[in-house]
Write a protein that holds these residues in place. Structure first.
Motif, PDB file in Angstrom:
ATOM      1  N   GLY A 181      43.095  41.219  40.211  1.00  0.00           N
ATOM      2  CA  GLY A 181      43.576  39.861  39.149  1.00  0.00           C
ATOM      3  C   GLY A 181      42.488  38.719  38.910  1.00  0.00           C
ATOM      4  O   GLY A 181      42.903  37.358  38.451  1.00  0.00           O
ATOM      5  N   LEU A 182      40.831  39.457  39.726  1.00  0.00           N
ATOM      6  CA  LEU A 182      40.035  38.263  39.416  1.00  0.00           C
ATOM      7  C   LEU A 182      39.191  38.803  38.464  1.00  0.00           C
ATOM      8  O   LEU A 182      38.014  37.788  38.546  1.00  0.00           O
ATOM      9  N   GLU A 183      39.906  40.125  37.343  1.00  0.00           N
ATOM     10  CA  GLU A 183      39.022  40.587  36.995  1.00  0.00           C
ATOM     11  C   GLU A 183      39.024  39.412  35.262  1.00  0.00           C
ATOM     12  O   GLU A 183      39.853  38.530  34.630  1.00  0.00           O
ATOM     13  N   ARG A 213      47.224  38.542  47.062  1.00  0.00           N
ATOM     14  CA  ARG A 213      46.192  37.872  45.716  1.00  0.00           C
ATOM     15  C   ARG A 213      45.282  37.061  47.180  1.00  0.00           C
ATOM     16  O   ARG A 213      45.118  36.980  47.474  1.00  0.00           O
ATOM     17  N   PHE A 214      44.550  36.624  45.389  1.00  0.00           N
ATOM     18  CA  PHE A 214      43.611  35.606  45.888  1.00  0.00           C
ATOM     19  C   PHE A 214      44.268  34.689  46.516  1.00  0.00           C
ATOM     20  O   PHE A 214      43.411  34.214  47.888  1.00  0.00           O
ATOM     21  N   ASP A 215      44.461  34.198  46.556  1.00  0.00           N
ATOM     22  CA  ASP A 215      45.228  32.737  46.740  1.00  0.00           C
ATOM     23  C   ASP A 215      45.536  32.986  48.316  1.00  0.00           C
ATOM     24  O   ASP A 215      45.341  32.022  49.239  1.00  0.00           O
ATOM     25  N   PHE A 238      37.484  30.872  52.218  1.00  0.00           N
ATOM     26  CA  PHE A 238      37.228  31.115  51.304  1.00  0.00           C
ATOM     27  C   PHE A 238      35.373  31.789  51.156  1.00  0.00           C
ATOM     28  O   PHE A 238      35.124  31.426  51.789  1.00  0.00           O
ATOM     29  N   PRO A 239      35.187  32.306  50.261  1.00  0.00           N
ATOM     30  CA  PRO A 239      33.448  33.521  49.923  1.00  0.00           C
ATOM     31  C   PRO A 239      32.725  32.776  49.359  1.00  0.00           C
ATOM     32  O   PRO A 239      32.579  31.905  47.814  1.00  0.00           O
ATOM     33  N   VAL A 240      32.128  31.959  50.408  1.00  0.00           N
ATOM     34  CA  VAL A 240      30.957  30.691  50.189  1.00  0.00           C
ATOM     35  C   VAL A 240      29.281  31.424  49.777  1.00  0.00           C
ATOM     36  O   VAL A 240      29.386  31.854  51.299  1.00  0.00           O
ATOM     37  N   LYS A 262      36.224  37.845  54.043  1.00  0.00           N
ATOM     38  CA  LYS A 262      37.034  38.942  54.056  1.00  0.00           C
ATOM     39  C   LYS A 262      37.539  39.026  52.802  1.00  0.00           C
ATOM     40  O   LYS A 262      37.890  40.504  52.641  1.00  0.00           O
ATOM     41  N   CYS A 263      37.239  38.675  51.822  1.00  0.00           N
ATOM     42  CA  CYS A 263      37.907  39.012  51.027  1.00  0.00           C
ATOM     43  C   CYS A 263      38.155  40.130  50.067  1.00  0.00           C
ATOM     44  O   CYS A 263      38.723  41.159  49.756  1.00  0.00           O
ATOM     45  N   CYS A 264      36.682  40.318  50.020  1.00  0.00           N
ATOM     46  CA  CYS A 264      36.054  42.308  49.455  1.00  0.00           C
ATOM     47  C   CYS A 264      36.974  42.899  50.058  1.00  0.00           C
ATOM     48  O   CYS A 264      37.231  43.775  49.677  1.00  0.00           O
ATOM     49  N   ALA A 265      37.401  42.914  51.385  1.00  0.00           N
ATOM     50  CA  ALA A 265      37.751  44.031  52.137  1.00  0.00           C
ATOM     51  C   ALA A 265      38.799  43.964  51.970  1.00  0.00           C
ATOM     52  O   ALA A 265      39.551  45.148  51.788  1.00  0.00           O
ATOM     53  N   VAL A 266      39.757  43.042  51.644  1.00  0.00           N
ATOM     54  CA  VAL A 266      41.170  43.276  51.664  1.00  0.00           C
ATOM     55  C   VAL A 266      41.543  43.341  50.215  1.00  0.00           C
ATOM     56  O   VAL A 266      42.432  44.164  49.597  1.00  0.00           O
ATOM     57  N   MET A 267      40.724  42.985  48.584  1.00  0.00           N
ATOM     58  CA  MET A 267      41.473  42.544  47.894  1.00  0.00           C
ATOM     59  C   MET A 267      40.566  44.596  46.906  1.00  0.00           C
ATOM     60  O   MET A 267      40.930  44.603  46.051  1.00  0.00           O
ATOM     61  N   LYS A 268      39.292  44.615  47.453  1.00  0.00           N
ATOM     62  CA  LYS A 268      38.731  45.680  46.850  1.00  0.00           C
ATOM     63  C   LYS A 268      39.090  46.937  47.758  1.00  0.00           C
ATOM     64  O   LYS A 268      39.287  48.475  47.526  1.00  0.00           O
ATOM     65  N   LYS A 269      38.580  46.617  48.987  1.00  0.00           N
ATOM     66  CA  LYS A 269      38.162  48.178  49.882  1.00  0.00           C
ATOM     67  C   LYS A 269      39.361  48.445  50.395  1.00  0.00           C
ATOM     68  O   LYS A 269      39.159  49.953  50.461  1.00  0.00           O
ATOM     69  N   GLY A 283      31.933  40.644  37.377  1.00  0.00           N
ATOM     70  CA  GLY A 283      32.260  40.778  39.224  1.00  0.00           C
ATOM     71  C   GLY A 283      34.318  39.971  39.090  1.00  0.00           C
ATOM     72  O   GLY A 283      33.896  39.493  37.959  1.00  0.00           O
ATOM     73  N   CYS A 284      34.604  39.210  39.950  1.00  0.00           N
ATOM     74  CA  CYS A 284      35.773  38.604  40.026  1.00  0.00           C
ATOM     75  C   CYS A 284      34.999  37.118  39.880  1.00  0.00           C
ATOM     76  O   CYS A 284      33.928  35.992  39.804  1.00  0.00           O
ATOM     77  N   ILE A 285      36.139  36.754  38.804  1.00  0.00           N
ATOM     78  CA  ILE A 285      35.558  34.983  38.192  1.00  0.00           C
ATOM     79  C   ILE A 285      35.716  34.427  38.761  1.00  0.00           C
ATOM     80  O   ILE A 285      35.043  33.135  38.006  1.00  0.00           O
ATOM     81  N   PHE A 286      36.398  34.086  39.747  1.00  0.00           N
ATOM     82  CA  PHE A 286      37.111  33.196  40.644  1.00  0.00           C
ATOM     83  C   PHE A 286      35.665  33.363  42.108  1.00  0.00           C
ATOM     84  O   PHE A 286      35.379  32.167  43.123  1.00  0.00           O
ATOM     85  N   CYS A 287      34.747  34.309  42.253  1.00  0.00           N
ATOM     86  CA  CYS A 287      33.852  34.290  43.547  1.00  0.00           C
ATOM     87  C   CYS A 287      32.995  33.468  43.555  1.00  0.00           C
ATOM     88  O   CYS A 287      32.459  33.473  41.909  1.00  0.00           O
ATOM     89  N   MET A 288      32.970  32.928  44.317  1.00  0.00           N
ATOM     90  CA  MET A 288      31.347  31.652  44.641  1.00  0.00           C
ATOM     91  C   MET A 288      30.203  32.380  45.395  1.00  0.00           C
ATOM     92  O   MET A 288      29.108  32.011  45.585  1.00  0.00           O
ATOM     93  N   PHE A 289      30.366  33.828  46.178  1.00  0.00           N
ATOM     94  CA  PHE A 289      29.462  34.218  46.628  1.00  0.00           C
ATOM     95  C   PHE A 289      27.728  34.613  45.146  1.00  0.00           C
ATOM     96  O   PHE A 289      28.054  34.414  43.996  1.00  0.00           O
ATOM     97  N   GLY A 290      26.737  33.687  45.934  1.00  0.00           N
ATOM     98  CA  GLY A 290      25.683  33.862  45.474  1.00  0.00           C
ATOM     99  C   GLY A 290      25.791  32.950  43.602  1.00  0.00           C
ATOM    100  O   GLY A 290      25.038  32.493  42.850  1.00  0.00           O
TER     101      GLY A 290
HETATM  102  S1  SF4 Z   1      33.554  39.267  44.830  1.00  0.00           S
HETATM  103 FE1  SF4 Z   1      34.179  37.707  45.592  1.00  0.00          FE
HETATM  104  S2  SF4 Z   1      36.165  36.951  44.909  1.00  0.00           S
HETATM  105 FE2  SF4 Z   1      35.776  39.758  44.232  1.00  0.00          FE
HETATM  106  S3  SF4 Z   1      37.179  40.488  45.891  1.00  0.00           S
HETATM  107 FE3  SF4 Z   1      34.923  39.904  46.623  1.00  0.00          FE
HETATM  108  S4  SF4 Z   1      34.549  38.122  47.457  1.00  0.00           S
HETATM  109 FE4  SF4 Z   1      36.739  38.322  46.941  1.00  0.00          FE
END
Ligand code: SF4
Length: 357
Positions: free
Chosen positions: A73-75, A106-108, A116-118, A173-180, A294-301
Motif C-alpha cells: 500500500g506504500l507503492e 497497514r503502515f499507519d 516511525f522509520p527515520v 521494524k517496518c520492513c520486517a512487518v510490511m515486506k519480509k 520504493g515506499c513513497i512514505f518512507c523516511m529512511f535516507g
Molecule cells: S522501505 Fe521504509 S516504508 Fe517501506 S517497508 Fe521498509 S521501512 Fe517501511
C-alpha cells in the motif's frame, strides 16, 4: 564467523564487464538456482525497474517461474497498475503468473505499534533499543569505547543522539512487518526459493552480504539468489532500452543524461561501444521521472537527498498522497502518531530537519 566467499576486487572486476557478459553470467546463475531447487523458485518482484529486468530475464528462460509482489500500500499508484497489467497478461514478454501478497498490518498500524522509520535501519534500531547505559545508548551519546583498542568506537553516532528525546517513537521494524514477513510466509508455505534483484552497489550492507555468500546463497538458513548483484543502475537502464522492456510509467522516459555529456567517466570501464539506435552502450542514461520507486512514505535516507527531495517531488507529482503523508497525526500518551486525517510525517520531518514544502 564464516569466511567471505569473494574479495572486493572480484566484485569490481565483475562490475566492469560489458552488459552482454553480465547478462550471460546472470542467466548462468538463474539456471543453476532453478536446477538446484528443481524449478521450485520465484522472482521477488517489486514492480521497480531492477526487478522488472530480473523478471524479463527469468521469463525469457523459463515459463513456469511465478513472481511474487508484496502490496504494502506504500507503492506509487503507477507501480501497482503496472503489476496489475502484467498479471492481466497485457505484456507478451512477461509471465502473467504474479502472486500478490498483503502484509498483516497497514503502515499507519506499524507506526502506531512500533514507531516511525527515520534516518536508517541501523540508527532507528539503535534508538529503539537504547536503554540508559547500554551500548546503543553509549553510541548515541558518542561515548562508547572499543574494548579491544581502548579508543572511541567508530560506531558512535552522537549526531543522532537527539532522537532519543523525540516526541515520537522510532523503529526499524517496518520492513520486517510490511515486506519480509509476507515473503517469508510465502517461501515457507510454497517451498519455493526466491530470486531477488539486489545489487551490491546499492549499499555497503548489500555489498558485504554479497562478499560473504556470492550470488547464489544456497547455504543460508533462508536461501536466496541475487543473480544481478554485480549490475549497476546504468546496466539496468541500458538493458531496458536495448530490449524495449515495458516498465512502470512513474519513471518517465529513459534518456541520455546531458549533464554528463552522455559519456561514462568511470575508470576501467570496458563496456563495448555498440551502436543501439541513437545512443551507445557507454552513454550515461537517466530517467526523466522518479529515480527511486520504493515506499513513497518512507523516511529512511531522505535527510541525504538534495532538494527537491522525495517529499518535495511527491508534492508535485502525487498531491493527494502528499497531503495524506504530511498532514494529520495526533499526540497519544505524549507520543506523536498517525490518525485518520493522515500519517503526520510533517512533524517528524520538522524534528529531523528535512524540508518538505
Ligand atoms: S522501505 Fe521504509 S516504508 Fe517501506 S517497508 Fe521498509 S521501512 Fe517501511
Amino acid at each position: 564467523m564464516a569466511e567471505n566467499k569473494h574479495k572486493p576486487w572480484e566484485l569490481a572486476q565483475m562490475q566492469s564487464l560489458s552488459l552482454e557478459s553480465k547478462i550471460r553470467m546472470t542467466q548462468q546463475r538463474i539456471r543453476a538456482w532453478y536446477e538446484h531447487w528443481n524449478g521450485q523458485v520465484y522472482v521477488s518482484f517489486s514492480g521497480g525497474k531492477d526487478s522488472t529486468v530480473l523478471k524479463h530475464i527469468v521469463d525469457s528462460m523459463f515459463d513456469d517461474v511465478p513472481a511474487v509482489f508484496v502490496n504494502t500500500g506504500l507503492e506509487y499508484p503507477e507501480i501497482q497498475s503496472f503489476v496489475r497489467d502484467i498479471k492481466a497478461g497485457k505484456y507478451d514478454c512477461f509471465n502473467s503468473d504474479v502472486e500478490i501478497l498483503r502484509p498483516e498490518m497497514r503502515f499507519d498500524e506499524v507506526i502506531k505499534k512500533h514507531g516511525f522509520p527515520v534516518v536508517s535501519k541501523v540508527v532507528a534500531n539503535k534508538v529503539q533499543t537504547a536503554k540508559p547505559g547500554n551500548i546503543r545508548w553509549q553510541q548515541l551519546h558518542g561515548m562508547f569505547v572499543n574494548p579491544k583498542t581502548g579508543e572511541l568506537s567508530q560506531f558512535n553516532i552522537p549526531q543522532w543522539g537527539f532522537l532519543l528525546d523525540a516526541p515520537f517513537r522510532i523503529s526499524d521494524k517496518c520492513c520486517a512487518v510490511m515486506k519480509k514477513q509476507p515473503a517469508k510466509k510465502f517461501t515457507k508455505e510454497s517451498g519455493k526459493k526466491p530470486i531477488l534483484a539486489l545489487m551490491a552497489d546499492e549499499s555497503v550492507a548489500r555489498k558485504n552480504a554479497w562478499l560473504k555468500t556470492g550470488c547464489n546463497a544456497f547455504e543460508l538458513k533462508q536461501p536466496q539468489s541475487q543473480p544481478m548483484a554485480f549490475w549497476t543502475e546504468q546496466d539496468v537502464l541500458h538493458y531496458i532500452k536495448k530490449n524495449n522492456v515495458p516498465y512502470a510509467s512513474v519513471y518517465g522516459d529513459i534518456v541520455i543524461d546531458e549533464k554528463t555529456d552522455g559519456k561514462s567517466i568511470l575508470e576501467g570501464q570496458i563496456n563495448l561501444i555498440d551502436y543501439l539506435g541513437e545512443y551507445q552502450q557507454e552513454d550515461i542514461l537517466k530517467t526523466t521521472g522518479c529515480s527511486r520507486t520504493g515506499c513513497i512514505f518512507c523516511m529512511f535516507g531522505c535527510h541525504l537527498e538534495k532538494e527537491p527531495n522525495r517529499f518535495q517531488k511527491l508534492k508535485e507529482t502525487h498531491p493527494r498522497q502528499y497531503e495524506y503523508c504530511i498532514n494529520g497525526g495526533e499526540m497519544v500518551d505524549g507520543k506523536w502518531q498517525p490518525n485518520k486525517e493522515g500519517l503526520g510525517l510533517g512533524k517528524v520531518l520538522d524534528y529531523i530537519g528535512v524540508k518538505y514544502e
